[in-house]
Design a protein around this motif. Structure first.
Motif, PDB file in Angstrom:
ATOM      1  N   UNK A 122       0.824  -1.208   0.000  1.00 66.12           N
ATOM      2  CA  UNK A 122       0.000   0.000   0.000  1.00 66.12           C
ATOM      3  C   UNK A 122       0.860   1.260   0.000  1.00 66.12           C
ATOM      4  N   UNK A 123       1.963   1.237   0.742  1.00 63.66           N
ATOM      5  CA  UNK A 123       2.857   2.395   0.774  1.00 63.66           C
ATOM      6  C   UNK A 123       3.448   2.648  -0.613  1.00 63.66           C
ATOM      7  N   UNK A 124       3.859   1.566  -1.285  1.00 59.26           N
ATOM      8  CA  UNK A 124       4.398   1.709  -2.635  1.00 59.26           C
ATOM      9  C   UNK A 124       3.329   2.217  -3.602  1.00 59.26           C
ATOM     10  N   UNK A 125       2.104   1.718  -3.455  1.00 59.13           N
ATOM     11  CA  UNK A 125       1.012   2.177  -4.323  1.00 59.13           C
ATOM     12  C   UNK A 125       0.723   3.661  -4.104  1.00 59.13           C
ATOM     13  N   UNK A 126       0.748   4.103  -2.863  1.00 54.46           N
ATOM     14  CA  UNK A 126       0.521   5.525  -2.570  1.00 54.46           C
ATOM     15  C   UNK A 126       1.615   6.377  -3.190  1.00 54.46           C
ATOM     16  N   UNK A 127       2.869   5.933  -3.042  1.00 59.49           N
ATOM     17  CA  UNK A 127       3.986   6.695  -3.603  1.00 59.49           C
ATOM     18  C   UNK A 127       3.894   6.778  -5.124  1.00 59.49           C
ATOM     19  N   UNK A 128       3.558   5.671  -5.768  1.00 56.31           N
ATOM     20  CA  UNK A 128       3.453   5.662  -7.230  1.00 56.31           C
ATOM     21  C   UNK A 128       2.277   6.508  -7.704  1.00 56.31           C
ATOM     22  N   UNK A 129       1.134   6.371  -7.024  1.00 52.34           N
ATOM     23  CA  UNK A 129      -0.044   7.153  -7.424  1.00 52.34           C
ATOM     24  C   UNK A 129       0.208   8.645  -7.241  1.00 52.34           C
TER      25      UNK A 129
END
Length: 279
Positions: free
Chosen positions: A123-130
């Motif tokens: 989820x942290x990676x998804x937030x950073x990418x988004x």
């Protein structure tokens, strides 16, 4: 087919998850035929109305029918979840199968990239990418797909390593069959079971992550109906009008739970020992 029906009849959780998910999908699919309200039409004269025969789940702060927004929002959330898993499945399985079959430097390079991505919480990676891509539904879909692909790569690699040493694969290699055919007809086809289990579990994860990005404002943008975005927009009314936030939240919970139940049942189905116990 008979064995599958017997298995489903004895696996109560699989039946409950499958039937509930089918009901949700049918309600979302036929929403325009069942509901006459628009998910984006504003009617401030009926804002925050309690659930009634006219509005089964009440209305939100703009007077929009909550049930309508839940059903229409489910179209986007489920479509994104399926699209995310399809992209992650294709990319992850391709590189994972290639790494397991080729070995050597190819395996090392691919898996080091996979390990680097898995070192971050999904989820942290998804937030950073988004956040890097910009807030939109398509960017949220791409961000979640990138976070899920390494999981498929790991499962595909383990299956490729297990299947590559089988006699029929060695025979295919000795006969000089094309590598593409060996990867598709022998390794991928015979390692499909665990990948389907992973895909089913990843659908729930994809829906949850997409809704989380929508909740943070990095996914669907107003006035588009989407479960995570609707929970975020209506959270401030939770104390006085809880139905506006609980309805999309319960939709997320129910759908993710159904996919997880189906995934657990698929794991039992592809496990011969467990399947024989249920039979």
């Amino acid at each position: 087919m008979t064995m599958l029906l017997i298995f489903l009849r004895k696996n109560t959780l699989a039946m409950v998850g499958g039937l509930t998910l089918l009901a949700v999908l049918l309600a979302i699919l036929f929403a325009p035929m069942m509901i006459t309200y628009s998910p984006t039409r504003i009617n401030v004269l009926h804002k925050l109305a309690a659930p009634s025969w006219e509005h089964w789940l009440g209305t939100d702060a703009f007077g929009r029918d909550v049930l309508t927004r839940v059903l229409y929002g489910g179209r986007y959330t489920l479509a994104i979840g399926i699209g995310v898993v399809a992209i992650a499945f294709t990319v992850g399985v391709f590189f994972g199968t290639l790494a397991g079959f080729a070995g050597g430097v190819v395996d090392m390079l691919i898996m080091r990239v996979v390990d680097a991505m898995l070192s971050f919480p999904a989820l942290v990676l998804a937030i950073a990418l988004a956040a890097a891509f910009g807030p939109s539904l398509n960017n949220a879909m791409l961000a979640v797909a990138i976070t899920l692909a390494p999981q498929f790569a790991r499962v595909a690699r383990s299956q490729a390593l297990a299947v590559s040493v089988k006699p029929y694969v060695e025979a295919a290699v000795s006969l000089g069959l094309p590598t593409r055919r060996i990867l598709w007809r022998y390794i991928f086809a015979n390692g499909l079971g665990p990948l389907l289990v992973q895909a089913s579990l990843s659908l729930g994860s994809a829906i949850l992550q997409t809704a989380s990005l929508g909740f943070l404002g990095l996914g669907a943008q107003p006035p588009l109906a989407e479960w995570g975005a609707d929970v975020s927009a209506n959270l401030q009314y939770m104390r006085g009008s809880p139905w506006v936030a609980l309805s999309p939240g319960m939709a997320i919970l129910l759908t993710v739970l159904c996919f997880n139940l189906i995934g657990d049942s698929l794991a039992d189905w592809f496990n011969p020992r467990r399947r024989s116990e249920l039979d």
